[in-house]
Design a protein around this motif. Structure first.
Motif, mmCIF file in Angstrom:
data_model
loop_
_atom_site.group_PDB
_atom_site.id
_atom_site.type_symbol
_atom_site.label_atom_id
_atom_site.label_comp_id
_atom_site.label_asym_id
_atom_site.label_seq_id
_atom_site.Cartn_x
_atom_site.Cartn_y
_atom_site.Cartn_z
ATOM 1 N N THR A 111 0.821 -1.705 -11.125
ATOM 2 C CA THR A 111 0.011 -3.145 -10.605
ATOM 3 C C THR A 111 -0.639 -4.092 -11.367
ATOM 4 O O THR A 111 -0.403 -5.123 -11.463
ATOM 5 C CB THR A 111 -0.711 -3.171 -9.759
ATOM 6 N N LEU A 112 -1.270 -4.216 -12.492
ATOM 7 C CA LEU A 112 -1.408 -5.267 -13.743
ATOM 8 C C LEU A 112 -0.237 -5.334 -14.898
ATOM 9 O O LEU A 112 -0.306 -5.525 -16.260
ATOM 10 C CB LEU A 112 -2.585 -4.184 -14.410
ATOM 11 N N PHE A 125 14.159 -7.125 -7.839
ATOM 12 C CA PHE A 125 13.068 -7.616 -7.109
ATOM 13 C C PHE A 125 12.675 -7.197 -8.003
ATOM 14 O O PHE A 125 11.051 -6.246 -7.716
ATOM 15 C CB PHE A 125 12.274 -7.208 -5.861
ATOM 16 N N HIS A 126 10.943 -8.335 -8.674
ATOM 17 C CA HIS A 126 10.282 -7.725 -9.819
ATOM 18 C C HIS A 126 9.285 -7.454 -8.571
ATOM 19 O O HIS A 126 8.366 -6.277 -8.873
ATOM 20 C CB HIS A 126 10.308 -8.547 -10.887
ATOM 21 N N TRP A 127 9.043 -8.061 -7.747
ATOM 22 C CA TRP A 127 7.491 -7.518 -6.489
ATOM 23 C C TRP A 127 7.206 -6.689 -6.598
ATOM 24 O O TRP A 127 6.376 -5.957 -5.725
ATOM 25 C CB TRP A 127 7.079 -9.179 -5.890
ATOM 26 N N GLY A 143 3.538 0.323 -8.055
ATOM 27 C CA GLY A 143 2.376 1.070 -8.103
ATOM 28 C C GLY A 143 0.949 1.646 -7.392
ATOM 29 O O GLY A 143 0.263 1.485 -7.034
ATOM 30 N N ALA A 144 0.903 0.109 -5.917
ATOM 31 C CA ALA A 144 -0.781 0.555 -4.635
ATOM 32 C C ALA A 144 0.168 1.444 -4.218
ATOM 33 O O ALA A 144 -0.547 2.456 -3.610
ATOM 34 C CB ALA A 144 0.038 -0.588 -4.166
ATOM 35 N N PHE A 145 1.373 1.955 -4.185
ATOM 36 C CA PHE A 145 2.083 3.530 -3.222
ATOM 37 C C PHE A 145 1.346 4.871 -4.333
ATOM 38 O O PHE A 145 1.062 5.553 -4.321
ATOM 39 C CB PHE A 145 3.645 3.465 -3.290
#
Length: 332
Positions: free
Chosen positions: A274-275, A133-135, A141-143
């Motif tokens: 995230t980027l 699950f790449h997402w 990242g947000a965590f």
């Protein structure tokens, strides 16, 4: 993100054997008897573990090239720096639980041994989830960004582990006594087995490490998802954590800006994750940024500590042994 690991079955087996041999030597030879670990001894062992990690890194460079070596070193630096934050908490735990220095090495040894198994499971699960699950890379990242901001906002707060919810839960689940029984984790009282404060401290250390692993393992995923590089860099940092504790335990108050640096590292690696599909940050650049952030926080902390020592003024000199006061007979 990598699709193939640099670690062959032979390398995996060799590394695991190496870890088991080092742990056996540590407990069975060098620390066979409980004793208070002195600063010089701890500094020497810290040097040994760091040297072994760097030699291993050179081996990766020789066999697989510069890129995997830089990724290993970056992951090791991230985990090593975040483990220093563990030390802040461990110092408070030992103080709150009133564990003598004589038995602290025993608690840390078994805590780190358990952490090796727990982290291995978390690493393999995390790698499998990201590959499928790449997402999830954006979620991690947000965590990390949120964790970094929270660490900065609460950098001056301290929790008393002696009155924490974790300890209250552990005491409710595990029958225990508040009486220390030497180096034993369990004792028999009134016909039943009870956990000693030494074991309850071990439980706190384990739970704390799991919480920190939730930050450190996703942070390394920002550098590499190669399970061999993630696992080995993590394990080398953990193996050196025990000796690093005894080096820094008496000086944690001097690193007043370290949590600022750690929070900046978490925000950086979180933004990098995230980027990941928009901006490519070369591994060498990541290593340089992380080293710069940590180095700046450590230098600023040491400068502040020296400034506070100067403002406190010099300590009054002790009276000479042959002074007139020392020659006068006592009236007591």
């Amino acid at each position: 993100m990598e699709t193939q690991s640099v670690g062959s079955p032979a390398l995996w087996a060799g590394f695991i054997v190496f870890v088991l041999v080092m742990l056996a030597l540590d407990l069975g030879v060098f620390h066979r008897k409980d004793h208070a670990v002195k600063f010089k001894e701890a500094l020497g062992w810290s040097g040994v573990w760091i040297s072994l990690a760097l030699v291993f890194n050179l081996g990766i460079w020789w066999k697989f090239g510069a890129t995997p070596a830089v990724k290993f070193l970056t992951g090791y630096l991230i985990e090593k720096s975040l483990s220093i934050d563990n030390i802040f908490v461990f110092v408070v735990i030992f103080s709150a639980m009133k564990i003598p220095q004589l038995y602290q090495h025993r608690v840390l040894f078994w805590g780190i041994l358990s952490a090796l198994v727990l982290r291995a499971g978390m690493i393999f699960a995390g790698v499998a989830m990201i590959n499928r699950f790449h997402w999830l890379i954006y979620v991690f990242g947000a965590f990390l960004i949120i964790t970094g901001v929270r660490l900065f906002m609460h950098r001056n707060e301290e929790e008393d582990p002696g009155e924490s919810r974790m300890l209250a839960w552990a005491r409710k689940v595990i029958p225990s006594t508040e009486q220390l029984h030497g180096p034993r984790f369990f004792t028999r009282e009134t016909g039943r087995w009870l956990a000693t404060p030494l074991f309850m401290t071990l439980v706190l250390v384990e739970l704390t490490d799991v919480l920190f692993a939730l930050d450190s393992i996703p942070a390394i995923f920002a550098v590499t998802t190669d399970p061999f590089l993630v696992f080995t860099s993590n394990i080398f940092a953990i193996l050196g954590l025990r000796s690093l504790f005894f080096v820094l335990a008496g000086a944690v108050e001097k690193f007043s800006y370290l949590k600022v640096g750690l929070s900046a590292v978490l925000v950086f690696v979180g933004a990098k994750m995230t980027l990941v599909d928009v901006v490519h940050v070369p591994p060498a650049v990541s290593l340089g940024v992380i080293a710069l952030l940590l180095g700046a926080s450590i230098v600023a902390s040491l400068r502040k500590a020296r400034a506070l020592e100067r403002s406190a003024g010099p300590k009054p000199p002790a009276p000479p042994l042959d002074s007139e006061a020392s020659r006068q007979p006592s009236r007591s």
